[in-house]
Design a protein around this motif. Structure first.
Motif, PDB file in Angstrom:
ATOM      1  N   PHE A  26      56.693  53.073  51.784  1.00 56.56           N
ATOM      2  CA  PHE A  26      56.950  54.548  51.264  1.00 56.56           C
ATOM      3  C   PHE A  26      58.022  55.087  50.928  1.00 56.56           C
ATOM      4  O   PHE A  26      58.962  55.049  51.557  1.00 56.56           O
ATOM      5  N   ASN A  27      57.877  56.177  50.116  1.00 56.89           N
ATOM      6  CA  ASN A  27      59.263  56.493  48.944  1.00 56.89           C
ATOM      7  C   ASN A  27      59.185  57.765  50.066  1.00 56.89           C
ATOM      8  O   ASN A  27      58.316  58.444  50.202  1.00 56.89           O
ATOM      9  N   LEU A  28      60.868  58.383  50.739  1.00 55.59           N
ATOM     10  CA  LEU A  28      61.187  59.504  50.955  1.00 55.59           C
ATOM     11  C   LEU A  28      60.251  60.861  50.227  1.00 55.59           C
ATOM     12  O   LEU A  28      60.833  60.434  49.112  1.00 55.59           O
ATOM     13  N   ARG A  29      59.291  61.371  50.905  1.00 49.11           N
ATOM     14  CA  ARG A  29      59.055  62.171  49.908  1.00 49.11           C
ATOM     15  C   ARG A  29      59.574  63.831  50.759  1.00 49.11           C
ATOM     16  O   ARG A  29      59.097  64.933  50.212  1.00 49.11           O
ATOM     17  N   HIS A  30      59.763  64.249  52.085  1.00 48.37           N
ATOM     18  CA  HIS A  30      59.922  65.440  52.893  1.00 48.37           C
ATOM     19  C   HIS A  30      60.613  65.170  53.785  1.00 48.37           C
ATOM     20  O   HIS A  30      60.843  65.426  54.963  1.00 48.37           O
ATOM     21  N   PRO A  31      61.746  64.852  53.551  1.00 46.79           N
ATOM     22  CA  PRO A  31      63.048  64.664  54.091  1.00 46.79           C
ATOM     23  C   PRO A  31      63.966  65.792  54.863  1.00 46.79           C
ATOM     24  O   PRO A  31      63.371  66.785  54.587  1.00 46.79           O
ATOM     25  N   SER A  32      64.078  65.843  55.980  1.00 47.22           N
ATOM     26  CA  SER A  32      64.357  66.391  56.671  1.00 47.22           C
ATOM     27  C   SER A  32      66.233  66.097  57.514  1.00 47.22           C
ATOM     28  O   SER A  32      66.158  64.944  57.252  1.00 47.22           O
ATOM     29  N   ILE A  33      67.066  66.659  57.676  1.00 41.30           N
ATOM     30  CA  ILE A  33      68.282  66.674  58.123  1.00 41.30           C
ATOM     31  C   ILE A  33      68.713  67.015  59.252  1.00 41.30           C
ATOM     32  O   ILE A  33      68.768  68.230  59.681  1.00 41.30           O
ATOM     33  N   ALA A  34      69.029  65.715  60.861  1.00 41.07           N
ATOM     34  CA  ALA A  34      69.193  66.759  61.441  1.00 41.07           C
ATOM     35  C   ALA A  34      70.984  66.341  61.865  1.00 41.07           C
ATOM     36  O   ALA A  34      71.026  65.340  61.802  1.00 41.07           O
TER      37      ALA A  34
END
Length: 117
Positions: A26-34
């Motif tokens: 799957f392609n990244l659609r809803h990324p977040s970063i920590a």
């Protein structure tokens, strides 16, 4: 024996994610970063779309060891939020000792810039 500590300010700028590979087909659609430094953790909210732009700047204030050999690393973790789950899709680490600024050298540099020296 306890390590001598000093308060440090770390400025972090997150611009965006580009050319991320697929994760489990799957392609990244809803990324977040920590971002983690020692015991401090800052998590950015998920954003939507391909090639997302976070464009966030923040400061972490932490007590860190004076001796650069004991400095923790800063870690960046990328998550993708899909189907009600949060999957770790990538991570990177950077040694803080490589980026550390010597306070005495910084004061001298600031004085020269201000024309005091």
């Amino acid at each position: 024996k306890a390590l001598p500590m000093q308060p440090c300010k770390i400025d972090v700028e997150i611009i965006g994610l580009r050319q991320m590979k697929t994760f489990r087909l799957f392609n990244l659609r809803h990324p977040s970063i920590a971002v983690e430094v020692g015991e401090h953790r800052i998590a950015l909210d998920p954003i939507y779309g391909t090639n997302p732009t976070f464009n966030k700047t923040f400061t972490v204030v932490a007590d860190l060891p004076v001796d650069k050999d004991y400095l923790p690393e800063i870690s960046y973790r990328v998550y993708d939020h899909r189907l009600g789950t949060k999957q770790l899709v990538g991570c990177a680490y950077m040694l803080l000792s490589d980026e550390r600024c010597d306070p005495a050298r910084q004061r001298d540099r600031n004085a020269r810039l201000d024309g005091d020296i």
